[in-house]
Design a protein around this motif. Structure first.
Motif, PDB file in Angstrom:
ATOM      1  N   LEU A 162     -22.208   2.698  28.133  1.00  0.00           N
ATOM      2  CA  LEU A 162     -21.029   1.836  28.209  1.00  0.00           C
ATOM      3  C   LEU A 162     -20.849   1.071  26.898  1.00  0.00           C
ATOM      4  CD1 LEU A 162     -19.242   0.187  30.787  1.00  0.00           C
ATOM      5  CD2 LEU A 162     -20.523  -1.524  29.539  1.00  0.00           C
ATOM      6  N   ALA A 163     -21.927   0.509  26.367  1.00  0.00           N
ATOM      7  CA  ALA A 163     -21.852  -0.232  25.103  1.00  0.00           C
ATOM      8  C   ALA A 163     -21.416   0.677  23.960  1.00  0.00           C
ATOM      9  CB  ALA A 163     -23.204  -0.868  24.799  1.00  0.00           C
ATOM     10  N   LEU A 164     -21.955   1.883  23.900  1.00  0.00           N
ATOM     11  CA  LEU A 164     -21.562   2.824  22.850  1.00  0.00           C
ATOM     12  C   LEU A 164     -20.097   3.218  22.977  1.00  0.00           C
ATOM     13  CD1 LEU A 164     -24.716   5.127  22.813  1.00  0.00           C
ATOM     14  CD2 LEU A 164     -24.004   3.517  21.026  1.00  0.00           C
ATOM     15  N   ARG A 165     -19.658   3.465  24.200  1.00  0.00           N
ATOM     16  CA  ARG A 165     -18.282   3.889  24.457  1.00  0.00           C
ATOM     17  C   ARG A 165     -17.272   2.829  24.027  1.00  0.00           C
ATOM     18  NH1 ARG A 165     -19.208   5.676  29.352  1.00  0.00           N
ATOM     19  NH2 ARG A 165     -18.608   3.818  30.477  1.00  0.00           N
ATOM     20  N   HIS A 166     -17.644   1.554  24.172  1.00  0.00           N
ATOM     21  CA  HIS A 166     -16.703   0.466  23.865  1.00  0.00           C
ATOM     22  C   HIS A 166     -17.030  -0.255  22.565  1.00  0.00           C
ATOM     23  CE1 HIS A 166     -14.550   0.820  27.640  1.00  0.00           C
ATOM     24  NE2 HIS A 166     -15.716   0.966  28.246  1.00  0.00           N
ATOM     25  N   GLY A 167     -17.997   0.265  21.808  1.00  0.00           N
ATOM     26  CA  GLY A 167     -18.336  -0.349  20.523  1.00  0.00           C
ATOM     27  C   GLY A 167     -18.940  -1.735  20.662  1.00  0.00           C
ATOM     28  N   MET A 168     -19.657  -1.964  21.735  1.00  0.00           N
ATOM     29  CA  MET A 168     -20.266  -3.275  21.968  1.00  0.00           C
ATOM     30  C   MET A 168     -21.654  -3.329  21.342  1.00  0.00           C
ATOM     31  SD  MET A 168     -19.293  -3.588  25.998  1.00  0.00           S
ATOM     32  CE  MET A 168     -19.675  -5.319  26.188  1.00  0.00           C
ATOM     33  N   ASP A 169     -22.032  -4.498  20.872  1.00  0.00           N
ATOM     34  CA  ASP A 169     -23.379  -4.704  20.364  1.00  0.00           C
ATOM     35  C   ASP A 169     -24.332  -4.900  21.533  1.00  0.00           C
ATOM     36  OD1 ASP A 169     -22.493  -4.644  17.730  1.00  0.00           O
ATOM     37  OD2 ASP A 169     -22.109  -6.809  17.709  1.00  0.00           O
ATOM     38  N   LEU A 170     -25.570  -4.429  21.359  1.00  0.00           N
ATOM     39  CA  LEU A 170     -26.627  -4.654  22.346  1.00  0.00           C
ATOM     40  C   LEU A 170     -27.635  -5.626  21.741  1.00  0.00           C
ATOM     41  CD1 LEU A 170     -27.327  -1.065  23.700  1.00  0.00           C
ATOM     42  CD2 LEU A 170     -26.252  -2.955  24.911  1.00  0.00           C
ATOM     43  N   LEU A 171     -27.999  -6.637  22.489  1.00  0.00           N
ATOM     44  CA  LEU A 171     -28.995  -7.605  22.046  1.00  0.00           C
ATOM     45  C   LEU A 171     -30.100  -7.656  23.096  1.00  0.00           C
ATOM     46  CD1 LEU A 171     -29.970  -9.867  20.168  1.00  0.00           C
ATOM     47  CD2 LEU A 171     -28.592 -11.448  21.535  1.00  0.00           C
ATOM     48  N   PRO A 172     -31.178  -6.889  22.892  1.00  0.00           N
ATOM     49  CA  PRO A 172     -32.265  -6.905  23.867  1.00  0.00           C
ATOM     50  C   PRO A 172     -33.014  -8.238  23.808  1.00  0.00           C
ATOM     51  CG  PRO A 172     -32.659  -5.264  22.154  1.00  0.00           C
ATOM     52  CD  PRO A 172     -31.402  -5.964  21.807  1.00  0.00           C
ATOM     53  N   VAL A 173     -33.283  -8.792  24.967  1.00  0.00           N
ATOM     54  CA  VAL A 173     -33.993 -10.065  25.074  1.00  0.00           C
ATOM     55  C   VAL A 173     -35.073  -9.915  26.129  1.00  0.00           C
ATOM     56  CG1 VAL A 173     -33.778 -12.506  25.685  1.00  0.00           C
ATOM     57  CG2 VAL A 173     -31.928 -11.380  24.456  1.00  0.00           C
ATOM     58  N   TYR A 174     -36.262 -10.420  25.825  1.00  0.00           N
ATOM     59  CA  TYR A 174     -37.341 -10.441  26.815  1.00  0.00           C
ATOM     60  C   TYR A 174     -37.925 -11.845  26.835  1.00  0.00           C
ATOM     61  CZ  TYR A 174     -41.360  -9.175  29.571  1.00  0.00           C
ATOM     62  OH  TYR A 174     -42.282  -9.105  30.579  1.00  0.00           O
ATOM     63  N   ILE A 175     -38.056 -12.415  27.996  1.00  0.00           N
ATOM     64  CA  ILE A 175     -38.599 -13.762  28.133  1.00  0.00           C
ATOM     65  C   ILE A 175     -40.043 -13.641  28.600  1.00  0.00           C
ATOM     66  CG2 ILE A 175     -38.364 -15.985  29.280  1.00  0.00           C
ATOM     67  CD1 ILE A 175     -35.369 -15.277  29.608  1.00  0.00           C
ATOM     68  N   PHE A 176     -40.957 -14.008  27.754  1.00  0.00           N
ATOM     69  CA  PHE A 176     -42.371 -13.906  28.078  1.00  0.00           C
ATOM     70  C   PHE A 176     -42.805 -15.045  29.007  1.00  0.00           C
ATOM     71  CE2 PHE A 176     -42.047 -11.485  24.191  1.00  0.00           C
ATOM     72  CZ  PHE A 176     -42.840 -10.387  24.470  1.00  0.00           C
ATOM     73  N   ASN A 177     -43.661 -14.717  29.947  1.00  0.00           N
ATOM     74  CA  ASN A 177     -44.306 -15.659  30.861  1.00  0.00           C
ATOM     75  C   ASN A 177     -43.374 -16.313  31.879  1.00  0.00           C
ATOM     76  OD1 ASN A 177     -46.805 -15.187  29.651  1.00  0.00           O
ATOM     77  ND2 ASN A 177     -46.467 -16.783  28.137  1.00  0.00           N
ATOM     78  N   GLU A 178     -42.121 -15.877  31.972  1.00  0.00           N
ATOM     79  CA  GLU A 178     -41.242 -16.475  32.973  1.00  0.00           C
ATOM     80  C   GLU A 178     -41.727 -16.159  34.382  1.00  0.00           C
ATOM     81  OE1 GLU A 178     -38.966 -14.868  35.184  1.00  0.00           O
ATOM     82  OE2 GLU A 178     -39.490 -12.879  34.523  1.00  0.00           O
ATOM     83  N   ASN A 179     -42.448 -15.058  34.541  1.00  0.00           N
ATOM     84  CA  ASN A 179     -42.955 -14.680  35.857  1.00  0.00           C
ATOM     85  C   ASN A 179     -44.149 -15.542  36.276  1.00  0.00           C
ATOM     86  OD1 ASN A 179     -44.531 -13.537  33.837  1.00  0.00           O
ATOM     87  ND2 ASN A 179     -45.227 -11.869  35.140  1.00  0.00           N
ATOM     88  N   GLN A 180     -44.656 -16.358  35.377  1.00  0.00           N
ATOM     89  CA  GLN A 180     -45.785 -17.220  35.707  1.00  0.00           C
ATOM     90  C   GLN A 180     -45.349 -18.597  36.185  1.00  0.00           C
ATOM     91  OE1 GLN A 180     -48.390 -17.108  32.326  1.00  0.00           O
ATOM     92  NE2 GLN A 180     -48.567 -14.895  32.414  1.00  0.00           N
ATOM     93  N   MET A 181     -44.045 -18.831  36.239  1.00  0.00           N
ATOM     94  CA  MET A 181     -43.550 -20.118  36.715  1.00  0.00           C
ATOM     95  C   MET A 181     -43.803 -20.288  38.207  1.00  0.00           C
ATOM     96  SD  MET A 181     -40.019 -20.386  34.548  1.00  0.00           S
ATOM     97  CE  MET A 181     -39.437 -21.766  35.493  1.00  0.00           C
ATOM     98  N   PHE A 182     -43.727 -19.192  38.959  1.00  0.00           N
ATOM     99  CA  PHE A 182     -43.902 -19.230  40.400  1.00  0.00           C
ATOM    100  C   PHE A 182     -44.788 -18.063  40.830  1.00  0.00           C
ATOM    101  CE2 PHE A 182     -39.639 -20.785  39.418  1.00  0.00           C
ATOM    102  CZ  PHE A 182     -39.710 -22.058  39.940  1.00  0.00           C
ATOM    103  N   LYS A 183     -45.482 -18.250  41.919  1.00  0.00           N
ATOM    104  CA  LYS A 183     -46.241 -17.152  42.499  1.00  0.00           C
ATOM    105  C   LYS A 183     -45.411 -16.561  43.630  1.00  0.00           C
ATOM    106  CE  LYS A 183     -50.869 -18.674  41.411  1.00  0.00           C
ATOM    107  NZ  LYS A 183     -52.200 -18.975  41.930  1.00  0.00           N
ATOM    108  N   ARG A 184     -45.259 -15.247  43.598  1.00  0.00           N
ATOM    109  CA  ARG A 184     -44.499 -14.558  44.625  1.00  0.00           C
ATOM    110  C   ARG A 184     -45.402 -14.296  45.820  1.00  0.00           C
ATOM    111  NH1 ARG A 184     -43.009  -9.399  46.397  1.00  0.00           N
ATOM    112  NH2 ARG A 184     -44.515  -8.385  45.046  1.00  0.00           N
ATOM    113  N   VAL A 185     -44.863 -14.527  47.012  1.00  0.00           N
ATOM    114  CA  VAL A 185     -45.598 -14.246  48.231  1.00  0.00           C
ATOM    115  C   VAL A 185     -45.422 -12.777  48.559  1.00  0.00           C
ATOM    116  CG1 VAL A 185     -45.820 -14.801  50.690  1.00  0.00           C
ATOM    117  CG2 VAL A 185     -45.214 -16.597  49.044  1.00  0.00           C
ATOM    118  N   ASP A 186     -46.524 -12.049  48.719  1.00  0.00           N
ATOM    119  CA  ASP A 186     -46.438 -10.629  49.037  1.00  0.00           C
ATOM    120  C   ASP A 186     -45.699 -10.403  50.350  1.00  0.00           C
ATOM    121  OD1 ASP A 186     -47.740  -9.738  46.794  1.00  0.00           O
ATOM    122  OD2 ASP A 186     -49.737  -9.866  47.718  1.00  0.00           O
TER     123      ASP A 186
END
Length: 104
Positions: A78-102
């Motif tokens: 979709l980005a290629l078709r419409h000439g859009m820029d892609l900006l990959p972002v990864y947020i480290f340690n955001e999953n450590q803010m909360f513990k998920r209950v299985d």
């Protein structure tokens, strides 16, 4: 880009919840439906999305970093078709803010 309006694409189920849907719309949240995303791309709008989606959120663990990408990377085409820029972002340690209950 700085100063340009952008839209966060979120799970369609959130738009079925009263008040949540209105709050999302006020904050430029939109349904991550292919038709909606295509429409915003055609209009040249900036779009934020999480390729792993709900599946990645539900399988995350507080003790392990992981990113899930679907086999069909349609957002890149979709980005290629419409000439859009892609900006990959990864947020480290955001999953450590909360513990998920299985089981949820």
């Amino acid at each position: 880009p700085h100063g340009q309006e952008w839209f966060a694409m979120v799970a369609p189920v959130l738009f079925k919840l009263p008040l949540i849907s209105e709050a999302l719309m006020l904050c430029n949240g939109r349904c991550v439906d292919a038709r909606v995303v295509e429409n915003y791309a055609k209009r040249g709008k900036s779009i934020a999305l999480q390729p792993g989606g709900v599946r990645e959120q539900m399988s995350s663990r507080h003790d392990q970093e992981q990113a899930i990408f679907p086999k069909n990377l349609g957002f890149i085409r979709l980005a290629l078709r419409h000439g859009m820029d892609l900006l990959p972002v990864y947020i480290f340690n955001e999953n450590q803010m909360f513990k998920r209950v299985d089981g949820f």
